[in-house]
Design a protein around this motif. Structure first.
Motif, short mmCIF file in Angstrom:
data_model
loop_
_atom_site.label_atom_id
_atom_site.label_comp_id
_atom_site.label_asym_id
_atom_site.label_seq_id
_atom_site.Cartn_x
_atom_site.Cartn_y
_atom_site.Cartn_z
N SER A 54 0.83 -1.21 0.00
CA SER A 54 0.00 0.00 0.00
C SER A 54 0.86 1.25 0.00
N ARG B 85 2.30 1.68 -3.51
CA ARG B 85 1.24 2.03 -4.46
C ARG B 85 0.73 3.44 -4.23
N LYS B 86 0.73 3.90 -2.99
CA LYS B 86 0.37 5.30 -2.70
C LYS B 86 1.37 6.24 -3.36
N SER C 256 0.75 6.59 -7.12
CA SER C 256 -0.59 7.00 -7.54
C SER C 256 -0.56 8.20 -8.47
N HIS C 257 0.50 8.99 -8.46
CA HIS C 257 0.59 10.19 -9.30
C HIS C 257 1.35 9.93 -10.59
#
Length: 87
Positions: free
Chosen positions: A36, A39-40, A43-44
Protein backbone atom coordinates in the motif's frame (compact mmCIF):
# COMPACT_ATOMS: atom_id res chain seq x y z
CA UNK A 1 61.52 -13.26 6.75
CA UNK A 2 59.93 -13.04 3.32
CA UNK A 3 56.80 -14.84 4.52
CA UNK A 4 56.37 -12.36 7.41
CA UNK A 5 56.78 -9.42 5.04
CA UNK A 6 54.24 -10.97 2.66
CA UNK A 7 51.73 -11.46 5.51
CA UNK A 8 52.21 -7.83 6.59
CA UNK A 9 51.44 -6.61 3.07
CA UNK A 10 48.32 -8.77 2.88
CA UNK A 11 47.01 -7.58 6.23
CA UNK A 12 47.73 -3.95 5.31
CA UNK A 13 45.80 -4.36 2.03
CA UNK A 14 42.89 -5.98 3.84
CA UNK A 15 42.84 -3.21 6.44
CA UNK A 16 42.79 -0.48 3.78
CA UNK A 17 40.01 -2.29 1.90
CA UNK A 18 38.03 -2.59 5.12
CA UNK A 19 38.48 1.12 5.88
CA UNK A 20 37.35 2.05 2.36
CA UNK A 21 34.28 -0.20 2.63
CA UNK A 22 33.38 1.23 6.03
CA UNK A 23 33.65 4.80 4.75
CA UNK A 24 31.48 4.37 1.65
CA UNK A 25 28.63 2.19 2.89
CA UNK A 26 25.30 2.81 1.25
CA UNK A 27 22.06 3.38 3.12
CA UNK A 28 19.91 0.27 3.35
CA UNK A 29 16.26 0.32 4.47
CA UNK A 30 15.53 -1.43 7.75
CA UNK A 31 12.17 -2.80 6.68
CA UNK A 32 10.49 -3.74 3.43
CA UNK A 33 7.99 -1.20 2.10
CA UNK A 34 4.42 -2.45 2.16
CA UNK A 35 2.36 -2.77 -1.04
CA UNK A 36 0.00 0.00 0.00
CA UNK A 37 2.84 2.40 0.76
CA UNK A 38 4.57 1.87 -2.59
CA UNK A 39 1.24 2.03 -4.46
CA UNK A 40 0.37 5.30 -2.70
CA UNK A 41 3.67 6.72 -3.91
CA UNK A 42 2.95 5.61 -7.49
CA UNK A 43 -0.59 7.00 -7.54
CA UNK A 44 0.59 10.19 -9.30
CA UNK A 45 2.59 8.39 -12.01
CA UNK A 46 -0.35 7.69 -14.35
CA UNK A 47 -0.13 9.02 -17.92
CA UNK A 48 -2.87 11.14 -19.45
CA UNK A 49 -3.85 11.34 -23.10
CA UNK A 50 -2.67 14.49 -24.93
CA UNK A 51 -5.26 17.22 -25.49
CA UNK A 52 -5.92 18.56 -29.00
CA UNK A 53 -7.89 21.61 -30.08
CA UNK A 54 -9.12 22.61 -33.53
CA UNK A 55 -7.31 25.41 -35.33
CA UNK A 56 -9.37 28.61 -35.68
CA UNK A 57 -8.01 29.22 -39.20
CA UNK A 58 -8.06 25.82 -40.95
CA UNK A 59 -9.88 23.53 -38.46
CA UNK A 60 -7.19 20.86 -38.20
CA UNK A 61 -6.25 19.39 -34.82
CA UNK A 62 -3.23 20.80 -33.01
CA UNK A 63 -1.89 21.05 -29.47
CA UNK A 64 -3.20 24.03 -27.47
CA UNK A 65 -0.96 27.13 -27.12
CA UNK A 66 1.17 26.10 -30.11
CA UNK A 67 1.45 26.99 -33.80
CA UNK A 68 -0.77 24.96 -36.14
CA UNK A 69 1.40 22.60 -38.19
CA UNK A 70 -1.06 22.60 -41.12
CA UNK A 71 -1.42 26.34 -41.78
CA UNK A 72 1.27 27.95 -39.53
CA UNK A 73 -1.02 30.31 -37.61
CA UNK A 74 -1.29 31.04 -33.89
CA UNK A 75 -4.32 32.93 -32.52
CA UNK A 76 -5.24 34.07 -36.05
CA UNK A 77 -1.77 35.49 -36.81
CA UNK A 78 0.46 33.95 -39.50
CA UNK A 79 3.68 32.79 -37.77
CA UNK A 80 5.24 30.22 -40.11
CA UNK A 81 5.34 29.84 -43.87
CA UNK A 82 4.08 26.34 -44.59
CA UNK A 83 5.32 24.62 -47.74
CA UNK A 84 2.73 22.84 -49.83
CA UNK A 85 3.22 19.09 -50.20
CA UNK A 86 4.19 17.89 -53.69
CA UNK A 87 2.40 14.82 -55.03
Amino acid sequence: MLAIFHNLLLTRKLLTLNIICERYKMAVPKRRQSKSRSRKRRSHDALTAPVYTSCTNCGSLSRPHSVCSACGTYKGVQILKVKEKKK
